[in-house]
Design an enzyme around this catalytic site. Structure first.
Site, PDB file in Angstrom:
ATOM      1  N   TYR A  15       0.831  -1.213   0.000  1.00  0.00           N
ATOM      2  CA  TYR A  15       0.000   0.000   0.000  1.00  0.00           C
ATOM      3  C   TYR A  15       0.867   1.265   0.000  1.00  0.00           C
ATOM      4  N   ILE A  16       1.723   1.405   1.002  1.00  0.00           N
ATOM      5  CA  ILE A  16       2.534   2.627   1.072  1.00  0.00           C
ATOM      6  C   ILE A  16       3.630   2.568   0.004  1.00  0.00           C
TER       7      ILE A  16
ATOM      8  N   SER B 102       3.643 -11.330  -0.462  1.00  0.00           N
ATOM      9  CA  SER B 102       2.897 -12.038   0.580  1.00  0.00           C
ATOM     10  C   SER B 102       1.656 -11.248   0.981  1.00  0.00           C
TER      11      SER B 102
ATOM     12  N   LYS C  17       2.365  -6.502   9.112  1.00  0.00           N
ATOM     13  CA  LYS C  17       1.922  -5.318   9.859  1.00  0.00           C
ATOM     14  C   LYS C  17       0.628  -5.482  10.655  1.00  0.00           C
TER      15      LYS C  17
ATOM     16  N   SER D  49       6.630   3.301  13.033  1.00  0.00           N
ATOM     17  CA  SER D  49       5.196   3.480  13.247  1.00  0.00           C
ATOM     18  C   SER D  49       4.963   4.257  14.529  1.00  0.00           C
TER      19      SER D  49
ATOM     20  N   TYR E 120       4.329  -6.999  16.913  1.00  0.00           N
ATOM     21  CA  TYR E 120       4.527  -6.140  15.730  1.00  0.00           C
ATOM     22  C   TYR E 120       5.270  -4.861  16.133  1.00  0.00           C
TER      23      TYR E 120
ATOM     24  N   LYS F 298       9.255  -3.162  15.295  1.00  0.00           N
ATOM     25  CA  LYS F 298       9.596  -1.789  14.866  1.00  0.00           C
ATOM     26  C   LYS F 298      10.644  -1.197  15.799  1.00  0.00           C
TER      27      LYS F 298
ATOM     28  N   TYR G 126       5.108   6.582  10.970  1.00  0.00           N
ATOM     29  CA  TYR G 126       3.854   6.924  10.302  1.00  0.00           C
ATOM     30  C   TYR G 126       2.713   6.903  11.297  1.00  0.00           C
ATOM     31  N   PHE G 127       1.756   7.799  11.072  1.00  0.00           N
ATOM     32  CA  PHE G 127       0.500   7.730  11.822  1.00  0.00           C
ATOM     33  C   PHE G 127      -0.461   6.883  10.977  1.00  0.00           C
ATOM     34  N   ASN G 128      -1.707   7.269  10.748  1.00  0.00           N
ATOM     35  CA  ASN G 128      -2.639   6.326  10.113  1.00  0.00           C
ATOM     36  C   ASN G 128      -2.864   6.653   8.641  1.00  0.00           C
TER      37      ASN G 128
ATOM     38  N   LEU H 142      -9.827   0.691   9.999  1.00  0.00           N
ATOM     39  CA  LEU H 142     -11.133   1.346   9.956  1.00  0.00           C
ATOM     40  C   LEU H 142     -11.631   1.650   8.537  1.00  0.00           C
TER      41      LEU H 142
HETATM   42  P1  NAD Z   1       1.705  -3.734   3.000  1.00  0.00           P
HETATM   43  O1  NAD Z   1       1.490  -5.063   3.611  1.00  0.00           O
HETATM   44  O2  NAD Z   1       0.717  -3.235   2.013  1.00  0.00           O
HETATM   45  O3  NAD Z   1       3.154  -3.681   2.326  1.00  0.00           O
HETATM   46  C1  NAD Z   1       4.239  -4.428   2.806  1.00  0.00           C
HETATM   47  C2  NAD Z   1       4.868  -5.112   1.603  1.00  0.00           C
HETATM   48  O4  NAD Z   1       6.002  -5.878   2.029  1.00  0.00           O
HETATM   49  C3  NAD Z   1       3.906  -6.091   0.920  1.00  0.00           C
HETATM   50  O5  NAD Z   1       3.929  -5.842  -0.469  1.00  0.00           O
HETATM   51  C4  NAD Z   1       4.482  -7.460   1.253  1.00  0.00           C
HETATM   52  O6  NAD Z   1       4.214  -8.404   0.240  1.00  0.00           O
HETATM   53  C5  NAD Z   1       5.959  -7.138   1.392  1.00  0.00           C
HETATM   54  N1  NAD Z   1       6.722  -8.057   2.242  1.00  0.00           N
HETATM   55  C6  NAD Z   1       6.444  -8.442   3.511  1.00  0.00           C
HETATM   56  N2  NAD Z   1       7.415  -9.274   3.949  1.00  0.00           N
HETATM   57  C7  NAD Z   1       8.329  -9.382   2.948  1.00  0.00           C
HETATM   58  C8  NAD Z   1       9.547 -10.091   2.803  1.00  0.00           C
HETATM   59  N3  NAD Z   1      10.030 -10.873   3.781  1.00  0.00           N
HETATM   60  N4  NAD Z   1      10.216  -9.989   1.631  1.00  0.00           N
HETATM   61  C9  NAD Z   1       9.743  -9.226   0.619  1.00  0.00           C
HETATM   62  N5  NAD Z   1       8.603  -8.540   0.697  1.00  0.00           N
HETATM   63  C10 NAD Z   1       7.898  -8.610   1.863  1.00  0.00           C
HETATM   64  O7  NAD Z   1       1.871  -2.676   4.191  1.00  0.00           O
HETATM   65  P2  NAD Z   1       1.945  -1.089   4.136  1.00  0.00           P
HETATM   66  O8  NAD Z   1       0.720  -0.558   4.774  1.00  0.00           O
HETATM   67  O9  NAD Z   1       2.326  -0.635   2.792  1.00  0.00           O
HETATM   68  O10 NAD Z   1       3.134  -0.848   5.159  1.00  0.00           O
HETATM   69  C11 NAD Z   1       4.472  -0.711   4.732  1.00  0.00           C
HETATM   70  C12 NAD Z   1       5.371  -0.588   5.949  1.00  0.00           C
HETATM   71  O11 NAD Z   1       4.929   0.514   6.745  1.00  0.00           O
HETATM   72  C13 NAD Z   1       5.342  -1.814   6.856  1.00  0.00           C
HETATM   73  O12 NAD Z   1       6.646  -2.027   7.350  1.00  0.00           O
HETATM   74  C14 NAD Z   1       4.409  -1.387   7.968  1.00  0.00           C
HETATM   75  O13 NAD Z   1       4.708  -2.046   9.172  1.00  0.00           O
HETATM   76  C15 NAD Z   1       4.705   0.096   8.075  1.00  0.00           C
HETATM   77  N6  NAD Z   1       3.582   0.865   8.656  1.00  0.00           N
HETATM   78  C16 NAD Z   1       2.346   0.767   8.096  1.00  0.00           C
HETATM   79  C17 NAD Z   1       1.288   1.485   8.667  1.00  0.00           C
HETATM   80  C18 NAD Z   1      -0.107   1.369   8.096  1.00  0.00           C
HETATM   81  O14 NAD Z   1      -1.053   1.737   8.799  1.00  0.00           O
HETATM   82  N7  NAD Z   1      -0.299   0.937   6.863  1.00  0.00           N
HETATM   83  C19 NAD Z   1       1.497   2.289   9.791  1.00  0.00           C
HETATM   84  C20 NAD Z   1       2.774   2.363  10.319  1.00  0.00           C
HETATM   85  C21 NAD Z   1       3.816   1.653   9.740  1.00  0.00           C
HETATM   86  N1  UFG Z   2     -11.801   0.737  14.497  1.00  0.00           N
HETATM   87  C1  UFG Z   2     -13.117   0.413  14.692  1.00  0.00           C
HETATM   88  N2  UFG Z   2     -13.641  -0.593  13.941  1.00  0.00           N
HETATM   89  C2  UFG Z   2     -12.916  -1.290  13.021  1.00  0.00           C
HETATM   90  C3  UFG Z   2     -11.561  -0.940  12.840  1.00  0.00           C
HETATM   91  C4  UFG Z   2     -11.036   0.070  13.600  1.00  0.00           C
HETATM   92  O1  UFG Z   2     -13.802   1.005  15.513  1.00  0.00           O
HETATM   93  O2  UFG Z   2     -13.465  -2.215  12.402  1.00  0.00           O
HETATM   94  C5  UFG Z   2     -11.227   1.831  15.291  1.00  0.00           C
HETATM   95  C6  UFG Z   2     -10.100   1.381  16.189  1.00  0.00           C
HETATM   96  O3  UFG Z   2     -10.607   0.917  17.408  1.00  0.00           O
HETATM   97  C7  UFG Z   2      -9.266   2.658  16.311  1.00  0.00           C
HETATM   98  C8  UFG Z   2      -9.483   3.363  14.974  1.00  0.00           C
HETATM   99  O4  UFG Z   2     -10.652   2.786  14.403  1.00  0.00           O
HETATM  100  O5  UFG Z   2      -9.811   3.459  17.309  1.00  0.00           O
HETATM  101  C9  UFG Z   2      -8.328   3.177  14.005  1.00  0.00           C
HETATM  102  O6  UFG Z   2      -8.040   1.786  13.923  1.00  0.00           O
HETATM  103  P1  UFG Z   2      -7.107   1.160  12.800  1.00  0.00           P
HETATM  104  O7  UFG Z   2      -7.083  -0.308  13.020  1.00  0.00           O
HETATM  105  O8  UFG Z   2      -7.506   1.668  11.462  1.00  0.00           O
HETATM  106  O9  UFG Z   2      -5.690   1.821  13.121  1.00  0.00           O
HETATM  107  P2  UFG Z   2      -4.806   1.771  14.447  1.00  0.00           P
HETATM  108  O10 UFG Z   2      -4.690   3.182  14.935  1.00  0.00           O
HETATM  109  O11 UFG Z   2      -5.281   0.777  15.401  1.00  0.00           O
HETATM  110  O12 UFG Z   2      -3.408   1.242  13.896  1.00  0.00           O
HETATM  111  C10 UFG Z   2      -2.780   1.762  12.718  1.00  0.00           C
HETATM  112  C11 UFG Z   2      -1.990   0.631  12.057  1.00  0.00           C
HETATM  113  C12 UFG Z   2      -0.870   0.198  12.958  1.00  0.00           C
HETATM  114  C13 UFG Z   2      -0.024   1.383  13.331  1.00  0.00           C
HETATM  115  C14 UFG Z   2      -0.883   2.461  13.942  1.00  0.00           C
HETATM  116  C15 UFG Z   2      -0.080   3.700  14.226  1.00  0.00           C
HETATM  117  O13 UFG Z   2      -2.835  -0.471  11.781  1.00  0.00           O
HETATM  118  O14 UFG Z   2      -0.040  -0.712  12.262  1.00  0.00           O
HETATM  119  O15 UFG Z   2      -1.939   2.806  13.043  1.00  0.00           O
HETATM  120  O16 UFG Z   2       0.614   4.066  13.096  1.00  0.00           O
HETATM  121  F1  UFG Z   2       0.897   0.995  14.240  1.00  0.00           F
END
Ligand code: NAD
Ligand code: UFG
Length: 339
Positions: free
Chosen positions: A12-13, A35, A85, A125, A149, A153, A177-179, A200
């Site tokens: 995604y990111i 994956s 993640k 994160s 998880y 980090k 990153y935040f959300n 969410l």
């Molecule tokens: P994502 O799952 O969409 O992307 C992660 C990518 O890494 C995927 O394409 C997956 O196939 C690949 N991957 C995982 N393990 C691997 C491995 N061993 N070798 C090669 N590829 C591998 O997740 P995202 O939301 O894009 O997040 C990217 C990064 O940002 C992650 O490290 C995640 O922990 C971090 N992050 C995400 C969020 C969020 O809310 N999305 C918030 C904070 C931090």
């Molecule tokens: N929520 C609901 N219903 C749902 C899903 C979420 O009420 O079905 C609420 C959660 O309780 C929370 C808010 O929506 O209050 C946001 O929840 P998310 O699961 O979307 O996000 P989080 O803040 O829990 O976590 C995200 C990422 C984590 C990361 C964190 C801070 O999933 O990986 O932001 O960056 F660590």
């Protein structure tokens, strides 16, 4: 032209960041084991940018495969997204998270040392702040984690801090990153979660297209104005732009730096729901459920340091984030699978 290795670049990111890098004239190499993603995301990025990405469908945990990427390319910097993640899954399967997230990173850092690539941005994160003593959250707040998880980090941040002490040639940006929500405004790339979404916004969009019945809101008795949790939602394209700015800093020779990437604004679950309903044009059925284990009442960034030192400022509003999340979902009800 500088070459950036993006691990996890199909995710995604990663996919949005690869697009931003191509648009800035970088050449991009991706390693991803797919994956949690689909190669189609990268093909769409190539179409949007009108440029090619060099794709290695490898696992970063496989040292030999990973080394081919360094042997065959002259890498100037790495953006390290690859990782698992899902917070809840990490509690059930901690070893899967330690194996994947830590071993892939150790392989990466060993290869970077061997091939003398000393520039890296790491996806950390806001989860590393745990339940913060106050909001907004500043980068110098204490770090606490409450899930495997989150611990991966923190361990990786610690490894990078140790490495920067041991080898001052390293330029390292720890990006907390935040959300992230939203999608590229084209509706061509976006978030494509496997199975039932944990987060969410994808949950809401899947209720809207009829794949899920109703949203459960986890808790309405938090000490917040409407009783639901507050988070700092940031548009995925703003977040991608933050990586481009972090690379500028890295290439200026920054040593180790740490930045929050957020907007500085907090929105409650109900605020997000209402913004999504406005974008979708119909009400979303929901009910209140018990609190979800591990959730904290409020989490939002101080974005000041990233603004002062990187020139980073999130531009998109919550309504634009909602519009783009919905635009992606309605155009791609099955994500990157067939139309
Ligand atoms: P994502 O799952 O969409 O992307 C992660 C990518 O890494 C995927 O394409 C997956 O196939 C690949 N991957 C995982 N393990 C691997 C491995 N061993 N070798 C090669 N590829 C591998 O997740 P995202 O939301 O894009 O997040 C990217 C990064 O940002 C992650 O490290 C995640 O922990 C971090 N992050 C995400 C969020 C969020 O809310 N999305 C918030 C904070 C931090
Ligand atoms: N929520 C609901 N219903 C749902 C899903 C979420 O009420 O079905 C609420 C959660 O309780 C929370 C808010 O929506 O209050 C946001 O929840 P998310 O699961 O979307 O996000 P989080 O803040 O829990 O976590 C995200 C990422 C984590 C990361 C964190 C801070 O999933 O990986 O932001 O960056 F660590």
């Amino acid at each position: 032209m500088k070459t950036i290795l993006v691990t996890g670049g199909a995710g995604y990111i990663g996919s949005h960041t690869v697009l931003a890098l191509l648009e800035k004239g970088y050449s991009v190499v991706v390693i991803d084991n797919f994956s949690n993603s689909n190669v189609e995301a990268l093909h769409r990025v190539e179409k949007l940018a009108g440029k090619q990405v060099k794709i290695y469908p490898y696992d970063c945990c496989n040292k030999e495969d990973f080394e081919k990427v360094f042997k065959e390319n002259k890498i100037d910097a790495v953006i390290h997204f690859a990782g698992l993640k899902a917070v809840g899954e990490s509690v059930a399967l901690p070893l899967r998270y330690y194996n994947n997230n830590i071993i892939s990173t150790i392989n990466l850092l060993n290869l970077m040392c061997k091939y003398e690539v000393y520039n890296i941005a790491f996806s950390s994160s806001a989860t590393v702040y745990g339940d913060p003593k106050s909001v907004p959250i500043y980068e110098n707040f204490d770090l606490h984690v409450s899930s495997p998880y989150g611990r991966t980090k923190l361990i990786i941040e610690d490894m990078l801090r140790d490495l920067s002490v041991a080898n001052p040639k390293f330029n390292i940006a720890l990006l907390r990153y935040f959300n992230p929500i939203g999608a590229h405004p084209s509706g061509f790339i976006g978030e494509n979660p496997n199975g039932i979404p944990n987060n969410l916004v994808p949950y809401i969009t899947q209720v809207a297209i009829g794949r899920l019945k109703e949203l459960g809101i986890f808790g309405n008795d938090y000490p917040t104005p409407d009783g639901t949790c507050i988070r700092d939602y940031i548009h995925i394209c703003d977040l991608a732009e933050g990586h481009v700015l972090a690379l500028n800093k890295i290439f200026s020779g920054c040593g180790l730096v740490t930045y929050n990437l957020g907007t500085g604004k907090g929105y409650s679950v109900l605020d997000v729901l209402h913004a999504m309903e406005k974008a979708i044009g119909k009400p979303i059925p929901y009910s209140f459920k018990p609190r979800r284990a591990g959730d904290i009442p409020a989490c939002y960034a101080s974005p000041e340091k990233a603004f002062e030192e990187l020139g980073f400022k999130a531009k998109y509003t919550i309504d634009e984030m909602a519009r783009d999340s919905w635009n992606w979902q309605k155009n791609n009800p099955n994500g990157y699978e067939n139309k």
